[in-house]
Scaffold this motif. Structure first.
Motif, PDB file in Angstrom:
ATOM      1  N   UNK A 211      61.873 -24.449  80.174  1.00  0.00           N
ATOM      2  CA  UNK A 211      60.366 -24.539  79.731  1.00  0.00           C
ATOM      3  C   UNK A 211      58.943 -24.172  80.763  1.00  0.00           C
ATOM      4  N   UNK A 212      57.786 -23.013  80.687  1.00  0.00           N
ATOM      5  CA  UNK A 212      56.899 -22.680  81.644  1.00  0.00           C
ATOM      6  C   UNK A 212      56.357 -23.035  81.539  1.00  0.00           C
ATOM      7  N   UNK A 213      55.099 -23.344  82.053  1.00  0.00           N
ATOM      8  CA  UNK A 213      53.472 -23.942  81.839  1.00  0.00           C
ATOM      9  C   UNK A 213      52.704 -23.781  82.712  1.00  0.00           C
ATOM     10  N   UNK A 214      52.473 -22.973  82.358  1.00  0.00           N
ATOM     11  CA  UNK A 214      51.145 -22.580  83.526  1.00  0.00           C
ATOM     12  C   UNK A 214      49.534 -23.137  83.316  1.00  0.00           C
ATOM     13  N   UNK A 215      49.171 -23.661  84.477  1.00  0.00           N
ATOM     14  CA  UNK A 215      48.295 -24.287  84.206  1.00  0.00           C
ATOM     15  C   UNK A 215      47.259 -23.579  85.062  1.00  0.00           C
ATOM     16  N   UNK A 216      46.210 -23.157  84.885  1.00  0.00           N
ATOM     17  CA  UNK A 216      44.907 -22.538  85.429  1.00  0.00           C
ATOM     18  C   UNK A 216      43.226 -22.285  84.729  1.00  0.00           C
ATOM     19  N   UNK A 217      42.697 -21.565  85.247  1.00  0.00           N
ATOM     20  CA  UNK A 217      41.140 -21.609  85.023  1.00  0.00           C
ATOM     21  C   UNK A 217      40.573 -20.085  85.139  1.00  0.00           C
ATOM     22  N   UNK A 218      39.708 -19.917  84.036  1.00  0.00           N
ATOM     23  CA  UNK A 218      39.594 -18.072  84.138  1.00  0.00           C
ATOM     24  C   UNK A 218      38.447 -18.257  86.122  1.00  0.00           C
TER      25      UNK A 218
ATOM     26  N   UNK B 282      61.409 -31.444  86.478  1.00  0.00           N
ATOM     27  CA  UNK B 282      60.201 -30.270  86.930  1.00  0.00           C
ATOM     28  C   UNK B 282      60.510 -30.144  88.242  1.00  0.00           C
ATOM     29  N   UNK B 283      59.608 -29.099  88.430  1.00  0.00           N
ATOM     30  CA  UNK B 283      59.401 -28.530  89.811  1.00  0.00           C
ATOM     31  C   UNK B 283      57.707 -27.307  89.066  1.00  0.00           C
ATOM     32  N   UNK B 284      57.165 -27.556  90.797  1.00  0.00           N
ATOM     33  CA  UNK B 284      56.062 -27.299  90.382  1.00  0.00           C
ATOM     34  C   UNK B 284      55.989 -26.158  91.152  1.00  0.00           C
ATOM     35  N   UNK B 285      55.903 -25.238  90.767  1.00  0.00           N
ATOM     36  CA  UNK B 285      55.768 -23.505  91.941  1.00  0.00           C
ATOM     37  C   UNK B 285      54.044 -23.304  92.039  1.00  0.00           C
ATOM     38  N   UNK B 286      53.691 -22.893  93.154  1.00  0.00           N
ATOM     39  CA  UNK B 286      52.530 -23.108  93.492  1.00  0.00           C
ATOM     40  C   UNK B 286      52.841 -21.799  94.616  1.00  0.00           C
ATOM     41  N   UNK B 287      52.218 -20.759  94.480  1.00  0.00           N
ATOM     42  CA  UNK B 287      51.486 -19.811  95.458  1.00  0.00           C
ATOM     43  C   UNK B 287      51.646 -20.346  96.622  1.00  0.00           C
TER      44      UNK B 287
ATOM     45  N   UNK C  50      48.622 -20.324  87.754  1.00  0.00           N
ATOM     46  CA  UNK C  50      49.160 -19.218  86.887  1.00  0.00           C
ATOM     47  C   UNK C  50      48.765 -19.135  85.999  1.00  0.00           C
ATOM     48  N   UNK C  51      47.317 -19.242  85.141  1.00  0.00           N
ATOM     49  CA  UNK C  51      47.010 -18.238  84.132  1.00  0.00           C
ATOM     50  C   UNK C  51      47.020 -16.771  84.338  1.00  0.00           C
ATOM     51  N   UNK C  52      46.659 -16.682  85.354  1.00  0.00           N
ATOM     52  CA  UNK C  52      46.586 -15.189  85.893  1.00  0.00           C
ATOM     53  C   UNK C  52      47.941 -14.628  86.461  1.00  0.00           C
ATOM     54  N   UNK C  53      49.492 -15.413  86.489  1.00  0.00           N
ATOM     55  CA  UNK C  53      50.798 -15.081  87.166  1.00  0.00           C
ATOM     56  C   UNK C  53      51.352 -14.116  85.735  1.00  0.00           C
ATOM     57  N   UNK C  54      51.666 -13.199  85.577  1.00  0.00           N
ATOM     58  CA  UNK C  54      51.993 -12.954  84.219  1.00  0.00           C
ATOM     59  C   UNK C  54      53.882 -12.551  84.373  1.00  0.00           C
ATOM     60  N   UNK C  55      53.980 -12.323  85.554  1.00  0.00           N
ATOM     61  CA  UNK C  55      55.408 -12.196  86.207  1.00  0.00           C
ATOM     62  C   UNK C  55      56.171 -12.601  85.140  1.00  0.00           C
ATOM     63  N   UNK C  56      56.125 -14.075  85.145  1.00  0.00           N
ATOM     64  CA  UNK C  56      57.546 -14.805  84.384  1.00  0.00           C
ATOM     65  C   UNK C  56      56.066 -15.446  83.250  1.00  0.00           C
ATOM     66  N   UNK C  57      57.626 -14.828  82.188  1.00  0.00           N
ATOM     67  CA  UNK C  57      57.327 -16.048  80.729  1.00  0.00           C
ATOM     68  C   UNK C  57      58.124 -16.702  80.103  1.00  0.00           C
TER      69      UNK C  57
ATOM     70  N   UNK D 151      53.871 -22.190  77.710  1.00  0.00           N
ATOM     71  CA  UNK D 151      52.106 -22.294  77.355  1.00  0.00           C
ATOM     72  C   UNK D 151      51.451 -22.796  78.474  1.00  0.00           C
ATOM     73  N   UNK D 152      50.188 -22.461  78.109  1.00  0.00           N
ATOM     74  CA  UNK D 152      49.017 -21.559  78.805  1.00  0.00           C
ATOM     75  C   UNK D 152      48.338 -22.363  79.577  1.00  0.00           C
ATOM     76  N   UNK D 153      48.159 -23.662  79.594  1.00  0.00           N
ATOM     77  CA  UNK D 153      46.667 -24.917  80.183  1.00  0.00           C
ATOM     78  C   UNK D 153      45.743 -24.104  80.913  1.00  0.00           C
ATOM     79  N   UNK D 154      44.680 -24.328  79.989  1.00  0.00           N
ATOM     80  CA  UNK D 154      43.412 -23.318  80.983  1.00  0.00           C
ATOM     81  C   UNK D 154      42.399 -24.723  81.249  1.00  0.00           C
ATOM     82  N   UNK D 155      41.610 -24.955  82.049  1.00  0.00           N
ATOM     83  CA  UNK D 155      41.085 -25.341  82.351  1.00  0.00           C
ATOM     84  C   UNK D 155      39.244 -25.225  82.434  1.00  0.00           C
ATOM     85  N   UNK D 156      38.263 -25.675  81.941  1.00  0.00           N
ATOM     86  CA  UNK D 156      37.419 -24.939  81.869  1.00  0.00           C
ATOM     87  C   UNK D 156      35.942 -26.288  82.347  1.00  0.00           C
ATOM     88  N   UNK D 157      35.847 -25.999  83.827  1.00  0.00           N
ATOM     89  CA  UNK D 157      35.037 -27.005  84.144  1.00  0.00           C
ATOM     90  C   UNK D 157      33.524 -27.407  83.497  1.00  0.00           C
ATOM     91  N   UNK D 158      32.826 -28.408  83.272  1.00  0.00           N
ATOM     92  CA  UNK D 158      31.748 -28.808  82.036  1.00  0.00           C
ATOM     93  C   UNK D 158      30.523 -28.459  82.577  1.00  0.00           C
TER      94      UNK D 158
END
Length: 390
Positions: free
Chosen positions: A67-74, A99-104, A189-196, A200-207
């Protein structure tokens, strides 16, 4: 030499940000804005072309069977992503996932230049193992080697694996093979498309600033057009003030199916940067304090101190991810003292970049923060359940 380059780069970054947000209006700023706008048009074409190449399978993604969960923003910077990553990691871990967290590892200490150059010249694939910030038991690297966010996540989540590598396909395989992980969290990871795979893409939007100033990089802060929110599986509105009806309607137009969850960043306590001593938040009430930060949106941090009752007598802001020198911290201490400050308050992300101090005339605390879901708690639980049973 390296220090001079860093100072020059931060000065340039500050100038560009002031130009982008139209805080400068001289002829140099107007000329720079025109140039950045032209670059934004080219950047937008590049983003659309890259997405098209993935859609038609000319550029190929990879799956590692978990399972891959990508958490990112626009947008770049300042949406409060790290506490959301921590929240997901805790919930998934408590649900029994490994769980493993993968960061650049943004602004982590890079590989030696000669090694990188030799690999490029010989067209060799980088086979260096990912940096293990935490093996799920111990914290193994400092913030300079790991990067600010990975180090902070590993400090707060001692029983979660945290890996750093620009190639997150390689890092994902390493997490699965070495640590037996069954769930990969892609930090930013929202813009990291190499790993599919099961993604599940979680996108954060600053209120407060949902889409920046509406322009793509480098004229604005958008990494992708707002229309690309349609790819999101779940949308988080961060830093919500509860008055988000218009923003919700806009998100619904861009993405009719994704659940929308609203959250705020709730301060928990203060912790001494050097001794680990904790204080309750009422300590700030009517107390004169100095604020020190090197983050993307320092205004939000400073306002939170005022909201908690502190009297902000001095504030010093540095560029995002700034690595503080001893003299810079001493300067803040001295200026804070002259203005009557009784303590210096910083963020946890900044605290990991502090130098050691032999002498402290003022105590220095960081404010520990976590997210609190104020609307959509059941949607969040459903999201975690769906991820666990996919």
């Amino acid at each position: 030499m390296r220090q001079r380059l860093r100072i020059w780069a931060e000065a340039l970054e500050t100038f560009v940000l002031e130009v982008i947000f139209e805080q400068r209006h001289d002829w140099r700023a107007r000329l720079t804005r025109g140039f950045l706008l032209a670059c934004s048009k080219l950047f937008g074409l590049a983003v659309k072309l890259r997405r098209f190449l993935y859609n038609v399978r000319i550029l190929r993604d990879t799956t590692v069977g978990v399972q891959v969960i990508a958490i990112g923003n626009l947008t770049v910077g300042g949406t409060g992503k790290t506490p959301v990553v921590e929240k997901f990691a805790r919930e998934l871990r408590d649900a029994g996932r490994n769980v493993a967290i993968l960061s650049r590892g943004y602004r982590a200490k890079p590989r030696p230049f000669h090694e990188w150059l030799l690999d490029k010249l010989l067209f060799r694939e980088d086979t260096t193992p990912p940096r293990v910030v935490s093996d799920g038991r111990s914290l193994l690297l400092d913030s300079e080697m790991a990067g600010d966010e990975p180090y902070m996540l590993a400090s707060n989540l001692r029983d979660v694996v945290v890996l750093v590598d620009k190639n997150r396909v390689k890092a994902g395989r390493y997490a699965v093979e070495r640590f037996g992980c069954d769930t990969l969290l892609l930090d930013d990871g929202f813009q990291y498309w190499d790993l599919q795979g099961r993604r599940h893409d979680v996108v954060l939007v600053d209120g407060q600033q949902p889409f920046g100033n509406g322009h793509l990089l480098p004229r604005g802060t958008l990494r992708e057009p707002p229309s690309h929110l349609a790819r999101a599986s779940t949308v988080f509105i961060t830093k919500s003030n509860g008055k988000t009806q218009e923003l919700r309607q806009l998100i619904r137009k861009l993405n009719p199916r994704a659940p929308i969850i609203e959250c705020v960043h709730r301060p928990l306590y203060l912790e001494d940067v050097f001794t680990g001593q904790r204080l309750e938040l009422p300590y700030l009430k009517d107390r004169p304090i100095a604020a020190l930060s090197g983050i993307a949106q320092p205004e939000s941090f400073e306002q939170s101190l005022v909201t908690l009752g502190a009297r902000l007598v001095y504030s010093k802001r540095f560029a995002d991810h700034h690595r503080f020198t001893l003299q810079e911290v001493l300067n803040v201490i001295n200026r804070g003292k002259r203005r009557g400050a009784e303590a210096i308050i910083t963020t946890q992300k900044d605290a990991v970049r502090f130098p050691k101090l032999d002498r402290r005339d003022l105590p220095i605390y960081f404010m520990r923060v976590e997210i609190e879901i104020i609307d959509g708690a059941e949607s969040f639980r459903d999201c975690v359940r769906r991820i666990c049973f996919q």
